[in-house]
Design a protein around this motif. Sequence first.
Motif, PDB file in Angstrom:
ATOM      1  N   LEU A 240       0.828  -1.198   0.000  1.00  0.00           N
ATOM      2  CA  LEU A 240       0.000   0.000   0.000  1.00  0.00           C
ATOM      3  C   LEU A 240       0.863   1.249   0.000  1.00  0.00           C
ATOM      4  O   LEU A 240       0.608   2.194  -0.763  1.00  0.00           O
ATOM      5  N   GLU A 241       1.911   1.275   0.835  1.00  0.00           N
ATOM      6  CA  GLU A 241       2.740   2.480   0.918  1.00  0.00           C
ATOM      7  C   GLU A 241       3.481   2.759  -0.383  1.00  0.00           C
ATOM      8  O   GLU A 241       3.816   3.910  -0.686  1.00  0.00           O
ATOM      9  N   ASP A 242       3.726   1.717  -1.188  1.00  0.00           N
ATOM     10  CA  ASP A 242       4.360   1.923  -2.490  1.00  0.00           C
ATOM     11  C   ASP A 242       3.444   2.723  -3.415  1.00  0.00           C
ATOM     12  O   ASP A 242       3.871   3.674  -4.074  1.00  0.00           O
ATOM     13  N   ALA A 243       2.189   2.323  -3.479  1.00  0.00           N
ATOM     14  CA  ALA A 243       1.237   3.026  -4.339  1.00  0.00           C
ATOM     15  C   ALA A 243       1.055   4.470  -3.891  1.00  0.00           C
ATOM     16  O   ALA A 243       1.029   5.395  -4.704  1.00  0.00           O
ATOM     17  N   VAL A 244       0.927   4.666  -2.594  1.00  0.00           N
ATOM     18  CA  VAL A 244       0.718   6.015  -2.063  1.00  0.00           C
ATOM     19  C   VAL A 244       1.912   6.909  -2.378  1.00  0.00           C
ATOM     20  O   VAL A 244       1.762   8.047  -2.846  1.00  0.00           O
ATOM     21  N   ALA A 245       3.118   6.414  -2.122  1.00  0.00           N
ATOM     22  CA  ALA A 245       4.318   7.222  -2.349  1.00  0.00           C
ATOM     23  C   ALA A 245       4.463   7.613  -3.809  1.00  0.00           C
ATOM     24  O   ALA A 245       4.802   8.767  -4.129  1.00  0.00           O
ATOM     25  N   ARG A 246       4.193   6.707  -4.712  1.00  0.00           N
ATOM     26  CA  ARG A 246       4.310   7.012  -6.129  1.00  0.00           C
ATOM     27  C   ARG A 246       3.274   8.044  -6.558  1.00  0.00           C
ATOM     28  O   ARG A 246       3.591   9.011  -7.254  1.00  0.00           O
ATOM     29  N   ALA A 247       2.035   7.824  -6.151  1.00  0.00           N
ATOM     30  CA  ALA A 247       0.973   8.748  -6.551  1.00  0.00           C
ATOM     31  C   ALA A 247       1.217  10.153  -6.013  1.00  0.00           C
ATOM     32  O   ALA A 247       1.008  11.151  -6.725  1.00  0.00           O
ATOM     33  N   ARG A 248       1.687  10.255  -4.783  1.00  0.00           N
ATOM     34  CA  ARG A 248       1.895  11.577  -4.183  1.00  0.00           C
ATOM     35  C   ARG A 248       3.006  12.362  -4.887  1.00  0.00           C
ATOM     36  O   ARG A 248       2.984  13.594  -4.896  1.00  0.00           O
ATOM     37  N   LEU A 249       3.954  11.635  -5.497  1.00  0.00           N
ATOM     38  CA  LEU A 249       5.055  12.319  -6.171  1.00  0.00           C
ATOM     39  C   LEU A 249       4.824  12.464  -7.680  1.00  0.00           C
ATOM     40  O   LEU A 249       5.740  12.809  -8.422  1.00  0.00           O
ATOM     41  N   GLY A 250       3.591  12.196  -8.112  1.00  0.00           N
ATOM     42  CA  GLY A 250       3.261  12.450  -9.506  1.00  0.00           C
ATOM     43  C   GLY A 250       3.561  11.316 -10.455  1.00  0.00           C
ATOM     44  O   GLY A 250       3.418  11.468 -11.675  1.00  0.00           O
ATOM     45  N   MET A 251       3.981  10.162  -9.918  1.00  0.00           N
ATOM     46  CA  MET A 251       4.123   8.980 -10.760  1.00  0.00           C
ATOM     47  C   MET A 251       2.768   8.294 -10.895  1.00  0.00           C
ATOM     48  O   MET A 251       1.885   8.473 -10.064  1.00  0.00           O
TER      49      MET A 251
END
Length: 599
Positions: A240-251
């Motif tokens: 879950l934290e992988d998806a969140v981190a990517r989305a928050r940084l515009g990936m």
Amino acid sequence: MTQMASWARSAARLIDVATGRAPADMVVRGGRWVNVHTREILPGTDVAIAAGRFAAVAADLSYAIGPETTVIEADGRYMLPGLCDGHMHVESGMVTVTEFARAVIPHGTTSMFIDPHEIANVLGLPGVRLMHDEALTLPVNVYVQVPSCVPSAPGLETPGASIEPEDVAEAMGWPGIIGLGEMMNFPGVVAGDPKMLAEMAHTMDAGKTVGGHYAAFDLGRNFLGYVAGGPADDHEGTRLEDAVARARLGMRPMLRLGSAWYDVAAQIKAITELGLDPRSFILCTDDSHSGTLVNDGHVDRVVRHAIAQGCPPVIAIQMATLNTAQHFGLEREIGSITPGRRADLVISSDLVALPIDLVVARGRVLAENGRLTADVPAYAYPDAVKRTVKLGRRMTADAFDIKAPSGRNSVTARVIGVIENQAPTKALTATLPVEDGLAVGDPAEDVCQIALVERHKGTGGVVNAFVKGFGYVKPCAIASTVAHDSHHMIVVGTSKADMAQAANRLAEIGGGVVVISEGKELALVEMPIAGLMSDERAEIVAAKAERVVKAMEACGCRLNNAYMQHSLLALVVIPELRISDMGLIDVTTFSPVDLFLTD
């Protein structure tokens, strides 16, 4: 195929049909329009198609029906855009681009974004060009990414060819190229490696998309550096934290469900539980075995799975259509049922179970009720690409001997640990017996041998190690010339005689996968094209691949889709422990390590 006329060149015809001045080529009548732009379902809708594109969508388009117009009655069923696979490798299906398309069109896939880095590792840029040119002949949209990391880990493996920045620059001018393939060398990006930065610069200068591949759990400075380097998406998240981190940084987080990778359930909670905007998320398959394609599905399978995890159906469909199109700059071409877009449309009677009743691509019916109805001719590859397996010698059982340190009755060895349904492996250790000076596996502890046999240059080289997790209990060997990403030959077994026989068999036929037990060939898939793909029809390959699965089970294997796990054991860019032609590789430190631990 046929390259479609651009929207601009089709505009006059589309306007005439939309305004009633000319009849449509096709009208789909009375459907429920799944509008992925507004996230609505609009009943009682007609769709008019002309010149392979959508001309109009409205409540009543009977005025667009002429004597020659094909009329399809939707009868209240759902009309959704043709499905898009945002990231995938055709070679993982064991078939050519044409056969892959034939297998997935009945499942509603009308657009694929493929990274042919498997063939690139064997044949280099000419191999990429072969698949690119084949893709242009198809009646669906196949966009090609230029492989970025060939080799995937310089200095840790030796592929059959390489891709250089000047190759990337050249390929950016080809008509079917959409961007740069997954940037697997994330340590190189973080370190500012000139080659990696040059490849990304050529891609960005061409106005195209850089694919990502950050296969690490560290979301600190290294991750920040990687994102700053330019990759725009990532399919390697598992948490879950992988998806969140990517989305928050515009990936764009690409949530994958392949034959052996089950990464959707954990990550989709970013939408279903945390409430993140789903427009940043994309669904993909990455690696799908031919048996999965023919029997279980493709992107439709991923959409159903996402829905089963609690994702609202229209959002799941959006993640496999419009989101993908927008990410690659193709919103005006694909991804929605709206005027001007390519007429890629799926009719389904149920938005949750998602049966694929009818598939239209570029305004032409290609499949009905799960069966391909259009003729998609086979594509012939040149004979030169069918002679790529060069072992340099005939293998004998002693090629797989593992000499133990002198005077030892047992050894402590590093062991590659397979993780079911995930790409990463574990770095394990095991105490193993020594027999006649040779370290051997321990079937009681599920530890057997693995060997990487060099097959590009004919050096005769063999690297031997141990692997745990397959569950083999009988004398057996499984060999494959599909070995991501350098694609040497991987042989896993409990019998050295069977391992030698398996290796020699694949050399004889030009590559593929074979299962041998006690000297008997249990199953074989011939893959002569670069040792990666079959030249047979997809359904034939799927049947042979199913026999491979059954044969592995007969030898004791209980892993889900164990062949996919087998084929990734040499992937030296995903932690923790892998095998290469240069030895055993610790992928947490990107360095070779000794097989045996000293006391």
